[in-house]
Design an enzyme around this catalytic site. Structure first.
Site, PDB file in Angstrom:
ATOM      1  N   ASP A  86      18.697  71.784 -46.371  1.00 19.15           N
ATOM      2  CA  ASP A  86      18.984  71.225 -47.694  1.00 19.15           C
ATOM      3  C   ASP A  86      19.039  72.316 -48.760  1.00 19.15           C
ATOM      4  O   ASP A  86      19.912  72.292 -49.643  1.00 19.15           O
ATOM      5  CB  ASP A  86      17.937  70.173 -48.055  1.00 19.15           C
ATOM      6  CG  ASP A  86      17.952  68.986 -47.097  1.00 19.15           C
ATOM      7  OD1 ASP A  86      19.030  68.702 -46.551  1.00 19.15           O
ATOM      8  OD2 ASP A  86      16.895  68.364 -46.903  1.00 19.15           O
TER       9      ASP A  86
ATOM     10  N   CYS B  54      23.739  87.094 -39.804  1.00 19.66           N
ATOM     11  CA  CYS B  54      22.768  87.951 -40.486  1.00 19.66           C
ATOM     12  C   CYS B  54      21.333  87.668 -40.091  1.00 19.66           C
ATOM     13  O   CYS B  54      20.425  88.416 -40.486  1.00 19.66           O
ATOM     14  CB  CYS B  54      22.912  87.819 -42.003  1.00 19.66           C
ATOM     15  SG  CYS B  54      22.533  86.171 -42.641  1.00 19.66           S
TER      16      CYS B  54
ATOM     17  N   ASP C 193      21.686  69.230 -53.827  1.00 25.01           N
ATOM     18  CA  ASP C 193      22.036  68.614 -52.555  1.00 25.01           C
ATOM     19  C   ASP C 193      21.279  67.300 -52.447  1.00 25.01           C
ATOM     20  O   ASP C 193      20.038  67.287 -52.429  1.00 25.01           O
ATOM     21  CB  ASP C 193      21.673  69.529 -51.387  1.00 25.01           C
ATOM     22  CG  ASP C 193      21.983  68.896 -50.033  1.00 25.01           C
ATOM     23  OD1 ASP C 193      23.176  68.750 -49.709  1.00 25.01           O
ATOM     24  OD2 ASP C 193      21.021  68.524 -49.329  1.00 25.01           O
TER      25      ASP C 193
ATOM     26  N   CYS D  68      21.094  81.856 -39.138  1.00 27.01           N
ATOM     27  CA  CYS D  68      22.468  82.341 -39.180  1.00 27.01           C
ATOM     28  C   CYS D  68      22.699  83.315 -38.029  1.00 27.01           C
ATOM     29  O   CYS D  68      21.925  84.277 -37.847  1.00 27.01           O
ATOM     30  CB  CYS D  68      22.741  83.009 -40.522  1.00 27.01           C
ATOM     31  SG  CYS D  68      24.398  83.726 -40.661  1.00 27.01           S
TER      32      CYS D  68
ATOM     33  N   GLU E 152      27.468  67.671 -55.151  1.00 30.85           N
ATOM     34  CA  GLU E 152      28.510  67.368 -54.186  1.00 30.85           C
ATOM     35  C   GLU E 152      29.038  65.953 -54.401  1.00 30.85           C
ATOM     36  O   GLU E 152      28.266  65.029 -54.661  1.00 30.85           O
ATOM     37  CB  GLU E 152      27.960  67.509 -52.766  1.00 30.85           C
ATOM     38  CG  GLU E 152      29.006  67.454 -51.673  1.00 30.85           C
ATOM     39  CD  GLU E 152      28.432  67.747 -50.296  1.00 30.85           C
ATOM     40  OE1 GLU E 152      29.210  67.852 -49.345  1.00 30.85           O
ATOM     41  OE2 GLU E 152      27.192  67.870 -50.195  1.00 30.85           O
TER      42      GLU E 152
END
Length: 434
Positions: free
Chosen positions: A356, A349, A191, A346, A275
């Site tokens: 990053d 979860c 990333d 999250c 990416e």
């Protein structure tokens, strides 16, 4: 596989004048041939062939009083200038017809003697490597070269370049076999960012050096001095060279950093996924200076060709893939987040993610999926590429079958040369990959 090796050259005063004359003659041939083709197009006439231009603008022009000085430089320089024009037109036509990938290519433009970069191209008939470590260039002489590494094979072409800061470089193109590295078990998703230059899926981070930001104070002072000089004066020319040298130092340091980081990543991982960022679009935002300072495109390009050279797998993840929105633990898409959010939890979860690192893990998973789907070139069971990999050197380089043994591979050992896998020079000489 074709590779390019760059070395710093140090011509004396006489050789600098000869190179300046060669740069000028190549520019004149380019402009004359381009003008003929533009005028023929405006008049509705057919496209002027290269053979006709060569007879008119090179062979016959040397016999005229206005262009008699074209005979003072090597004919190879003039012919290669015409070949470069043909290649520029081919790229333009292929781009128009959709046969060329990437950004659209515009038509060839006239060259100016005030351009910051001047260059000439030579094939093996017009240069040779000498036993004393110099490089002979036709009608220029033996150029002193700072050898940073040996050439792995006899070069097929040479480009002599003068940059905006007045430095001279020799760029050799050589045909070599791929250097396949021993296989490893690890792979990595990367990333790219600004706060950290790169974050890998294993959690390791590469800090952003920010070379331009660190040099801004000196650059501001030099540019302020340049703005105060009278236009057209010798002092302004000297001040311009000082600014250009400072920018060249920044570019050299950034390139050296990219080579070392990309080489280390390729050596440590069997597969690398990154990416596909829209750098040109990001370069038009308020983060433009930081984006250009990072040099993501150059870094990704190095990863790509080094992976092809060393037998590694490389894949780009589509820029539309929501790497920063998906939880790498459970796969739940938690929605977009502003740039100032560097850590999030999250909602499905409860896993706490570093932005990053989570994105790098998602790039890794998506890259594995792309490779499994067979959408990239991967090594087969025998270790050989399934299809021919892309090569880093330009296919339009000058080249010709060698006649005799006028060009040799490598340089004398007493010149202090050392073997390296690098492709670009370090500041003042050659840039090493490792």
């Amino acid at each position: 596989m074709q590779l390019r090796y760059n070395y710093r050259a140090y011509p004396d005063a006489t050789q600098r004048r000869a190179l300046a004359q060669a740069f000028g003659c190549a520019r004149v041939v380019w402009n004359d041939c381009l003008r003929d083709r533009k005028e023929a197009h405006a008049a509705g006439l057919p496209y002027v062939k290269s053979a006709a231009l060569s007879r008119l603008r090179i062979t016959q022009a040397k016999r005229t009083a206005e262009r008699a000085w074209l005979a003072d430089v090597s004919a190879v320089v003039l012919q290669q200038s015409l070949r470069d024009l043909d290649a520029a037109y081919k790229n333009f036509f292929d781009s128009l017809k959709g046969r060329r990938q990437g950004r659209k290519v515009g038509p060839p433009r006239y060259k100016s003697k005030k351009d910051t970069r001047q260059s000439i191209r030579l094939n093996t008939n017009a240069f040779s490597l000498m036993d004393d470590g110099t490089v002979y260039v036709a009608k220029v002489g033996n150029l002193k070269v700072k050898w940073s590494r040996r050439l792995p094979a006899a070069p097929t072409s040479l480009t002599v370049t003068k940059d905006s800061s007045g430095r001279y470089f020799l760029s050799f193109v050589v045909d070599t076999e791929p250097d396949i590295l021993p296989g490893v078990e690890s792979d990595a998703g990367i990333d790219l960012g600004l706060s950290a230059f790169a974050v890998l899926s294993d959690g390791s981070r590469i800090d952003s050096p920010r070379f331009l930001r660190r040099a801004e104070k000196k650059l501001k002072r030099l540019q302020r001095e340049l703005s105060r000089k009278a236009r057209g004066s010798k002092n302004r020319a000297k001040a311009r060279i000082k600014v250009a040298r400072q920018h060249a130092k920044v570019a050299d340091r950034r390139r050296d950093f990219h080579h070392k980081a990309s080489t280390q990543i390729i050596r440590d991982n069997q597969a690398v996924y990154v990416e596909d960022l829209a750098v040109s679009a990001l370069g038009r935002t308020r983060l433009a200076k930081s984006v250009h300072d990072a040099g993501w495109s150059a870094f990704v390009g190095m990863l790509e060709y080094k992976a092809a050279r060393h037998g590694r797998t490389f894949a780009k993840v589509d820029r539309a893939f929501p790497s920063s929105q998906v939880c790498s633990a459970c796969g739940f898409r938690d929605g977009p987040k502003p740039l100032h959010v560097r850590e999030w939890t999250c909602s499905a979860c409860g896993t706490v993610h570093d932005r990053d690192h989570n994105a790098a893990r998602n790039v890794l998973f998506e890259g594995r999926r792309i490779v499994a789907a067979g959408r990239v070139e991967t090594p087969n069971a025998c270790g050989a590429p399934v299809r021919r990999a892309h090569v880093p050197a330009q296919r339009v380089e000058a080249g010709s079958p060698r006649k005799g043994q006028t060009t040799q591979a490598g340089i004398p050992l007493d010149q202090g040369a050392r073997q390296s896998t690098a492709l670009h020079p370090p500041p003042g000489a050659g840039l090493s990959e490792s």
